[in-house]
Scaffold this motif. Structure first.
Motif, PDB file in Angstrom:
ATOM      1  N   MET A 122       0.857  -1.192   0.000  1.00  0.00           N
ATOM      2  CA  MET A 122       0.000   0.000   0.000  1.00  0.00           C
ATOM      3  C   MET A 122       0.887   1.234   0.000  1.00  0.00           C
ATOM      4  SD  MET A 122      -3.190   0.557  -0.036  1.00  0.00           S
ATOM      5  CE  MET A 122      -4.658   0.988   0.762  1.00  0.00           C
ATOM      6  N   SER A 123       0.620   2.128  -0.902  1.00  0.00           N
ATOM      7  CA  SER A 123       1.415   3.347  -1.026  1.00  0.00           C
ATOM      8  C   SER A 123       0.805   4.475  -0.202  1.00  0.00           C
ATOM      9  CB  SER A 123       1.486   3.757  -2.495  1.00  0.00           C
ATOM     10  OG  SER A 123       2.087   5.008  -2.629  1.00  0.00           O
ATOM     11  N   ASP A 124       1.686   5.316   0.336  1.00  0.00           N
ATOM     12  CA  ASP A 124       1.216   6.498   1.049  1.00  0.00           C
ATOM     13  C   ASP A 124       1.013   7.668   0.098  1.00  0.00           C
ATOM     14  OD1 ASP A 124       1.197   5.279   3.529  1.00  0.00           O
ATOM     15  OD2 ASP A 124       3.276   5.824   3.942  1.00  0.00           O
ATOM     16  N   ARG A 125       1.317   7.451  -1.182  1.00  0.00           N
ATOM     17  CA  ARG A 125       1.187   8.521  -2.160  1.00  0.00           C
ATOM     18  C   ARG A 125      -0.285   8.798  -2.444  1.00  0.00           C
ATOM     19  NH1 ARG A 125       0.045   8.864  -7.365  1.00  0.00           N
ATOM     20  NH2 ARG A 125       0.349   6.724  -8.026  1.00  0.00           N
ATOM     21  N   GLU A 183      -3.607   9.815  -4.550  1.00  0.00           N
ATOM     22  CA  GLU A 183      -4.045   9.564  -5.917  1.00  0.00           C
ATOM     23  C   GLU A 183      -3.756  10.799  -6.769  1.00  0.00           C
ATOM     24  OE1 GLU A 183      -8.017   7.996  -8.215  1.00  0.00           O
ATOM     25  OE2 GLU A 183      -8.312   9.413  -6.578  1.00  0.00           O
ATOM     26  N   ASP A 224      -3.080   8.684 -12.217  1.00  0.00           N
ATOM     27  CA  ASP A 224      -3.653   7.365 -11.944  1.00  0.00           C
ATOM     28  C   ASP A 224      -4.960   7.185 -12.708  1.00  0.00           C
ATOM     29  OD1 ASP A 224      -1.683   6.642  -9.978  1.00  0.00           O
ATOM     30  OD2 ASP A 224      -2.680   8.015  -8.595  1.00  0.00           O
TER      31      ASP A 224
END
Length: 110
Positions: free
Chosen positions: A1-4, A6, A72
């Protein structure tokens, strides 16, 4: 899981500057990084006031495709279902590159 967060690229006719600004604001408030047109000169205005040359318009169109590459997903701002020629190209490009595309209004039938 990315903290970036969307990243969403807003596409649509530059005649809808107010609607694009509203979509940008709404997305930004929810924590989305928004990529949107930076120059809002519609084709009719370009004809009347040559502030944007054809070469600049071509470069801006190419730059917007690079924004789609970074995103995205793509959100098409299309009040009344309107989708012009440039936006149609951007939608086709997004779909070709596997980006999900959504619309603020149902697209008009062809």
């Amino acid at each position: 899981m990315s903290d970036r967060p969307e990243i969403v690229c807003i596409c649509g006719s530059t005649r809808f500057v107010g609607e694009m600004a509203a979509a940008n604001r709404a997305l930004t408030i929810t924590g989305v990084i928004v990529l949107a047109p930076g120059v809002f000169v519609h084709a009719e205005e370009r004809e009347a006031d040559r502030s944007i040359t054809d070469e600049q318009k071509t470069a801006l169109d190419a730059l917007h495709l690079r924004k789609i590459d970074l995103a995205d997903r793509v959100l098409v701002v299309n009040p009344g279902g309107y989708i012009g020629e440039s936006t149609s190209r951007e939608i086709a490009y997004a779909r070709e590159t596997g980006k999900p595309v959504s619309f603020t209004d149902r697209p008009s039938p062809d």
